[in-house]
Scaffold this active site. Structure first.
Site, PDB file in Angstrom:
ATOM      1  N   THR A  62      64.081  -0.365 -12.600  1.00 14.99           N
ATOM      2  CA  THR A  62      63.090  -0.841 -12.469  1.00 14.99           C
ATOM      3  C   THR A  62      62.724   0.753 -12.350  1.00 14.99           C
ATOM      4  O   THR A  62      63.525   1.888 -11.785  1.00 14.99           O
ATOM      5  CB  THR A  62      62.705  -2.237 -11.234  1.00 14.99           C
ATOM      6  OG1 THR A  62      61.005  -1.914 -11.857  1.00 14.99           O
ATOM      7  CG2 THR A  62      62.771  -1.537 -10.111  1.00 14.99           C
ATOM      8  N   LYS A  66      63.454   3.468 -15.093  1.00 16.93           N
ATOM      9  CA  LYS A  66      63.203   3.171 -16.401  1.00 16.93           C
ATOM     10  C   LYS A  66      63.882   4.200 -17.980  1.00 16.93           C
ATOM     11  O   LYS A  66      64.381   3.434 -18.790  1.00 16.93           O
ATOM     12  CB  LYS A  66      62.170   2.398 -16.795  1.00 16.93           C
ATOM     13  CG  LYS A  66      62.014   1.210 -16.385  1.00 16.93           C
ATOM     14  CD  LYS A  66      60.968   0.344 -16.735  1.00 16.93           C
ATOM     15  CE  LYS A  66      60.599  -1.479 -15.314  1.00 16.93           C
ATOM     16  NZ  LYS A  66      59.902  -2.290 -16.016  1.00 16.93           N
ATOM     17  N   ASN A  87      65.008  -1.247 -19.443  1.00 17.10           N
ATOM     18  CA  ASN A  87      64.576  -1.823 -17.593  1.00 17.10           C
ATOM     19  C   ASN A  87      66.192  -3.559 -18.000  1.00 17.10           C
ATOM     20  O   ASN A  87      65.812  -4.143 -16.577  1.00 17.10           O
ATOM     21  CB  ASN A  87      63.394  -3.328 -17.663  1.00 17.10           C
ATOM     22  CG  ASN A  87      63.405  -4.007 -18.405  1.00 17.10           C
ATOM     23  OD1 ASN A  87      64.100  -4.197 -19.602  1.00 17.10           O
ATOM     24  ND2 ASN A  87      62.366  -5.073 -18.480  1.00 17.10           N
ATOM     25  N   ASP A 102      60.531  -5.781 -21.487  1.00 17.31           N
ATOM     26  CA  ASP A 102      58.957  -5.690 -21.030  1.00 17.31           C
ATOM     27  C   ASP A 102      58.260  -5.885 -21.853  1.00 17.31           C
ATOM     28  O   ASP A 102      57.702  -6.519 -21.348  1.00 17.31           O
ATOM     29  CB  ASP A 102      58.973  -4.448 -20.056  1.00 17.31           C
ATOM     30  CG  ASP A 102      59.737  -4.231 -18.666  1.00 17.31           C
ATOM     31  OD1 ASP A 102      59.638  -5.482 -18.273  1.00 17.31           O
ATOM     32  OD2 ASP A 102      59.982  -3.008 -18.251  1.00 17.31           O
ATOM     33  N   ALA A 128      47.701   3.927 -20.347  1.00 19.19           N
ATOM     34  CA  ALA A 128      48.683   4.732 -21.383  1.00 19.19           C
ATOM     35  C   ALA A 128      49.937   4.824 -20.955  1.00 19.19           C
ATOM     36  O   ALA A 128      50.693   5.607 -21.322  1.00 19.19           O
ATOM     37  CB  ALA A 128      48.229   5.007 -22.163  1.00 19.19           C
ATOM     38  N   GLY A 129      50.255   4.214 -19.862  1.00 19.75           N
ATOM     39  CA  GLY A 129      51.851   4.348 -19.357  1.00 19.75           C
ATOM     40  C   GLY A 129      53.047   3.574 -19.712  1.00 19.75           C
ATOM     41  O   GLY A 129      52.574   3.585 -21.203  1.00 19.75           O
ATOM     42  N   GLY A 130      53.879   3.960 -18.856  1.00 25.90           N
ATOM     43  CA  GLY A 130      55.044   3.205 -19.056  1.00 25.90           C
ATOM     44  C   GLY A 130      54.453   1.862 -19.703  1.00 25.90           C
ATOM     45  O   GLY A 130      55.093   1.087 -21.073  1.00 25.90           O
ATOM     46  N   ARG A 152      41.636   6.213 -18.735  1.00 27.81           N
ATOM     47  CA  ARG A 152      40.913   7.588 -18.008  1.00 27.81           C
ATOM     48  C   ARG A 152      41.205   8.616 -18.262  1.00 27.81           C
ATOM     49  O   ARG A 152      40.261   9.447 -18.835  1.00 27.81           O
ATOM     50  CB  ARG A 152      41.379   7.536 -16.532  1.00 27.81           C
ATOM     51  CG  ARG A 152      41.023   8.246 -15.642  1.00 27.81           C
ATOM     52  CD  ARG A 152      41.482   7.720 -14.276  1.00 27.81           C
ATOM     53  NE  ARG A 152      42.918   7.928 -14.018  1.00 27.81           N
ATOM     54  CZ  ARG A 152      43.900   7.951 -12.677  1.00 27.81           C
ATOM     55  NH1 ARG A 152      42.569   8.134 -12.049  1.00 27.81           N
ATOM     56  NH2 ARG A 152      45.198   8.510 -13.477  1.00 27.81           N
TER      57      ARG A 152
END
Ligand code: ATR
Length: 280
Positions: A62, A66, A87, A102, A128-130, A152
């Site tokens: 985690t 990752k 993960n 995930d 728009a992250g992991g 954002r």
């Protein structure tokens, strides 16, 4: 002798995975124990070597490991490679194989809990992250008709779409642009941490233009019902919180380790109990 499993992360003391997996081992009569291992970034390489040395049967990985774990493994499953994050690791006779459960966990939870088929649906991802990256890939694999990404920082949404290994109709929007187009979507998913405890009064996107019966999903599970999901409910949406994704990513990892798909309803009850709440 019991097989040892665990989760590598930092911080990891709050993880709900040990109690969820240990209950599944007990219920199924499998000799397995699952522990939380606190691993700092600079110790990740040694920790991974240690899995082999100690014969640990499998682990979850985690935050923040990752992506960093990928070059340390012997083999990476195709989906995990394309998402760029692992993960779940399986120790197959000394060979460490990395998977990503995930994204697929999210999609399976969404389909089963909201009784929806992703195929042909217009989806908006917020963030728009992991987490967004894995969900984007899994939704595309489940044949959504289009997946737009708002964020954002719009350029991060553009990058996610450009770098994705799958080709699907997609556009990047600022949060404000997405708010204006909200009525176009059948499924809207928050993948950001906006609204997570203790910032429970924050919401990621205005829902003013939401259509009735849109599916609104938030990957946050603490609180079980974010302010954003409450607003969505008031607008007549079908809502889903983040417990399902957490439970299904764990269930899919459990299946990779043992060959058995565990009782997800039981896992869900345990997680909600640990969170001290009733489901919304
Ligand atoms: P994870 O890997 O868990 O998805 P991350 O990579 O840090 O976490 O991604 C966080 C996402 O939440 C990003 O899309 C981020 O937006 P930016 O790309 O602009 O940083 C979004 N996010 C985090 N905090 C936010 C906030 N206060 N308001 C709006 N978006 C936020």
């Amino acid at each position: 002798m019991a097989n040892i499993y665990g989760v590598l992360g930092c911080p990891v003391h709050h993880s709900l995975s040990p109690v969820m997996h240990n209950d599944a081992f007990r219920e199924l009569g499998i000799a397995g124990h699952y522990y939380a291992f606190h691993v700092e970034k600079e110790h990740l390489r040694d920790a991974i070597k240690g899995l082999k040395a100690l014969g640990i049967a499998g682990v979850n990985v985690t935050i923040p490991h990752k992506t960093a774990v990928i070059p340390l493994l012997d083999e990476i499953d195709n989906m995990a490679r394309q998402i760029g994050a692992v993960n779940t690791i399986v120790n197959e006779n000394g060979r460490l194989i990395g998977y990503n459960t995930d994204g697929p966990g999210f999609v399976r939870a969404l389909c089963e809990e909201t009784k929806t088929d992703i195929k042909g649906k217009r989806v908006l991802l917020v963030g728009a992250g992991g987490a967004a990256r894995g969900i984007y890939f899994a939704l595309a694999s489940a044949q959504a008709s289009r997946i737009d990404v708002c964020n954002r920082t719009k350029s991060n949404a553009e990058q996610l779409i450009e770098q994705s290994a799958v080709s699907i109709a997609s556009a990047a929007y600022s949060l404000q642009e997405a708010e204006e187009r909200l009525a176009e979507y059948e499924i809207v998913i928050n993948t950001t941490s906006v609204g997570l405890y203790p910032n429970v009064d924050a919401t990621p996107l205005s829902l003013e233009n939401l259509r009735v019966n849109t599916i609104v999903s938030d990957i946050i599970y603490n609180p079980l019902e974010t302010k954003w999901l409450r607003e969505a409910k008031e607008k007549g949406a079908v809502v889903q919180n983040g417990v399902g994704m957490f439970v299904y990513q764990g269930a899919l990892a459990f299946e990779k380790w043992t060959g058995i798909f565990p009782n997800v309803e039981r896992m869900r009850r345990i997680v909600i109990q640990q969170l001290g709440g009733k489901e919304c």
